[in-house]
Design a protein around this motif. Structure first.
Motif, PDB file in Angstrom:
ATOM      1  N   ALA A  59       7.868  16.563   9.084  1.00  0.00           N
ATOM      2  CA  ALA A  59       9.127  17.069   8.546  1.00  0.00           C
ATOM      3  C   ALA A  59      10.288  16.765   9.492  1.00  0.00           C
ATOM      4  O   ALA A  59      11.406  16.482   9.049  1.00  0.00           O
ATOM      5  N   THR A  60      10.021  16.800  10.787  1.00  0.00           N
ATOM      6  CA  THR A  60      11.049  16.437  11.771  1.00  0.00           C
ATOM      7  C   THR A  60      11.469  14.988  11.574  1.00  0.00           C
ATOM      8  O   THR A  60      12.666  14.664  11.554  1.00  0.00           O
ATOM      9  N   ASP A  61      10.495  14.125  11.402  1.00  0.00           N
ATOM     10  CA  ASP A  61      10.800  12.710  11.174  1.00  0.00           C
ATOM     11  C   ASP A  61      11.557  12.512   9.869  1.00  0.00           C
ATOM     12  O   ASP A  61      12.477  11.683   9.782  1.00  0.00           O
ATOM     13  N   ALA A  62      11.162  13.282   8.833  1.00  0.00           N
ATOM     14  CA  ALA A  62      11.771  13.100   7.513  1.00  0.00           C
ATOM     15  C   ALA A  62      13.210  13.605   7.459  1.00  0.00           C
ATOM     16  O   ALA A  62      14.058  13.015   6.786  1.00  0.00           O
ATOM     17  N   THR A  63      13.476  14.705   8.175  1.00  0.00           N
ATOM     18  CA  THR A  63      14.810  15.309   8.116  1.00  0.00           C
ATOM     19  C   THR A  63      15.747  14.788   9.194  1.00  0.00           C
ATOM     20  O   THR A  63      16.971  14.867   9.061  1.00  0.00           O
ATOM     21  N   GLY A  64      15.175  14.287  10.285  1.00  0.00           N
ATOM     22  CA  GLY A  64      16.010  13.822  11.386  1.00  0.00           C
ATOM     23  C   GLY A  64      16.443  14.924  12.319  1.00  0.00           C
ATOM     24  O   GLY A  64      17.222  14.683  13.248  1.00  0.00           O
TER      25      GLY A  64
ATOM     26  N   ILE B 199      -0.998   8.259  -1.694  1.00  0.00           N
ATOM     27  CA  ILE B 199       0.331   8.620  -1.201  1.00  0.00           C
ATOM     28  C   ILE B 199       0.175   9.551  -0.001  1.00  0.00           C
ATOM     29  O   ILE B 199      -0.630  10.484  -0.022  1.00  0.00           O
ATOM     30  N   THR B 200       0.947   9.317   1.042  1.00  0.00           N
ATOM     31  CA  THR B 200       0.866  10.159   2.235  1.00  0.00           C
ATOM     32  C   THR B 200       1.718  11.415   2.069  1.00  0.00           C
ATOM     33  O   THR B 200       2.665  11.438   1.261  1.00  0.00           O
ATOM     34  N   LEU B 201       1.408  12.432   2.857  1.00  0.00           N
ATOM     35  CA  LEU B 201       2.234  13.632   2.824  1.00  0.00           C
ATOM     36  C   LEU B 201       3.652  13.326   3.310  1.00  0.00           C
ATOM     37  O   LEU B 201       4.622  13.905   2.819  1.00  0.00           O
ATOM     38  N   SER B 202       3.769  12.402   4.243  1.00  0.00           N
ATOM     39  CA  SER B 202       5.096  11.997   4.711  1.00  0.00           C
ATOM     40  C   SER B 202       5.937  11.477   3.553  1.00  0.00           C
ATOM     41  O   SER B 202       7.119  11.822   3.415  1.00  0.00           O
ATOM     42  N   ALA B 203       5.327  10.669   2.680  1.00  0.00           N
ATOM     43  CA  ALA B 203       6.050  10.141   1.521  1.00  0.00           C
ATOM     44  C   ALA B 203       6.423  11.254   0.552  1.00  0.00           C
ATOM     45  O   ALA B 203       7.511  11.243  -0.042  1.00  0.00           O
ATOM     46  N   VAL B 204       5.526  12.231   0.390  1.00  0.00           N
ATOM     47  CA  VAL B 204       5.825  13.374  -0.482  1.00  0.00           C
ATOM     48  C   VAL B 204       7.025  14.143   0.066  1.00  0.00           C
ATOM     49  O   VAL B 204       7.937  14.533  -0.687  1.00  0.00           O
TER      50      VAL B 204
END
Length: 290
Positions: A211-216, A274-279
Motif C-alpha cells: 500500500a505504501t508503494d501504491a499510494t506513494g 492478478i497480484t494484490l498489488s494490482a488490486v
C-alpha cells in the motif's frame, strides 16, 4: 443449460460475463432474487428467472432444464446459510442437474477457526450426500477483503489490526474466470478443487508495504490485541457476533489456514493470477475517478 445463482452479486455477475465468452447465451440461465437487476443479462439472451433459496417452488422454476447448477455461496454465516445451501442443492437434484458446482473456500474445514469455512465444510458434506457429481471451487481468500481491512489507512497512513498470518489474497476476476473455465469443461474437477489461489501468501505487514508503494506515502501496520480490536468494533456499532467472526479471520490466518499457494488457478487461467498489488492500484485508480 448452465444455471448460475446469485448472478447479480460481485462474483456471480463476473462468472456469467466470463461464461458468455465460452458458451452461447441461450445455454446460460441465471437464478436471481430480483430479475429486474439482471436485465442486462436478459438483453444478451440469457434466461433470467426469479429464484430464492428459501422458496423451493421458485428454485424448481429457476433450475428447470439445468445440466449444471453453480451455487454461489450466500453472504451469511451459521446454520441459516447451510440450510439455504442445502435447499439449493435439493433444488438442483430435483431439476435433474447432472453436476452441481459450489463456490467454497480454500480453508473449508469443520474445525476451522473461521465460521464461514465451517459452513463451507457443512455444505460440501451436503453435496457429497446429494448423490449427484459435484465440484467444489476452493476459492482463495478474496483480495477485496484485504482492501476493506485497510479501510481509512490509505488516507491516514496507519492500519491497526490483530496479529495475523499469511493469506493467499485472490482477485474476484480470476476466480470468476476459473469458474467459467470449469463450467465450460464439465467434469474437469470432481469433488473439491485444489486451492484456487494467487501466487503469494501475504501478511498485513506485507500489505502495508504494498500500500505504501501504491499510494506513494508511508502506511504503517500496528498490532491491536484481539480484545481491544473487538471492543473497537463493537464501539463502532458492529454486532458482537459479527465482531467475533471477524476476529476468526485473524485466528485462522495465524493457524496457517489460508497460507496455501497452489498453481491450479494459474493453469486454469493460462497466465499468472492478478497480484494484490494490482488490486490495490486499481482500487486507488477507481477511487480517484469517483
Amino acid at each position: 443449460m448452465i444455471i448460475v445463482t446469485g448472478a447479480t452479486g460481485q462474483l456471480g455477475r463476473q462468472i456469467v460475463e466470463r461464461l458468455l465468452t465460452r458458451v452461447p447465451a441461450d445455454q446460460v440461465g441465471v437464478s436471481v432474487r430480483d430479475p429486474q437487476k439482471a436485465q442486462v443479462f436478459a438483453d444478451q439472451g440469457i434466461r433470467v428467472r426469479q429464484g430464492s433459496f428459501t422458496d423451493a417452488a421458485s428454485l424448481a422454476h429457476a433450475f428447470e432444464g439445468a445440466s449444471q447448477v453453480l451455487i454461489v455461496s450466500v453472504d451469511k454465516m451459521g446454520e441459516e446459510v447451510v440450510r439455504q445451501h442445502r435447499a439449493a442443492i435439493d433444488g438442483a437434484v430435483a431439476a435433474g442437474a447432472r453436476r452441481i458446482l459450489y463456490t467454497s473456500h480454500m480453508g473449508a474445514d469443520a474445525s476451522s477457526r473461521f465460521q464461514p469455512c465451517r459452513d463451507h465444510a457443512a455444505t460440501e458434506d451436503a453435496l457429497r450426500d446429494s448423490g449427484v457429481p459435484f465440484t467444489s471451487l476452493r476459492n482463495g481468500f478474496y483480495a477485496a477483503s484485504a482492501v476493506q481491512f485497510l479501510g481509512h489507512a490509505m488516507r491516514s497512513g496507519e492500519v491497526s489490526l490483530p496479529a495475523d498470518g499469511p493469506v493467499s489474497w485472490t482477485a474476484h476476476a480470476d476466480l470468476a474466470d476459473a469458474a467459467a473455465v470449469i463450467l465450460a469443461d464439465e467434469g474437469r474437477f470432481d469433488g473439491p478443487t485444489p486451492p484456487l489461489t494467487a501466487a503469494q501468501a501475504l501478511t498485513f505487514d506485507d500489505i502495508a508495504r504494498l500500500a505504501t508503494d501504491a499510494t506513494g506515502h508511508a502506511i504503517t501496520r500496528s498490532t491491536a490485541p484481539d480484545d481491544r480490536f473487538r471492543q473497537q468494533l463493537v464501539g463502532r456499532g458492529v454486532p458482537a457476533e459479527a465482531a467475533d467472526q471477524l476476529l476468526g479471520i485473524f485466528a485462522a490466518s495465524r493457524a496457517g489456514e489460508f497460507a496455501a499457494v497452489d498453481p491450479t488457478l494459474a493453469t486454469l487461467l493460462g497466465r499468472e493470477p492478478i497480484t494484490l498489488s494490482a488490486v490495490l492500484r486499481k482500487e486507488l485508480s477507481d477511487n480517484d475517478g469517483r
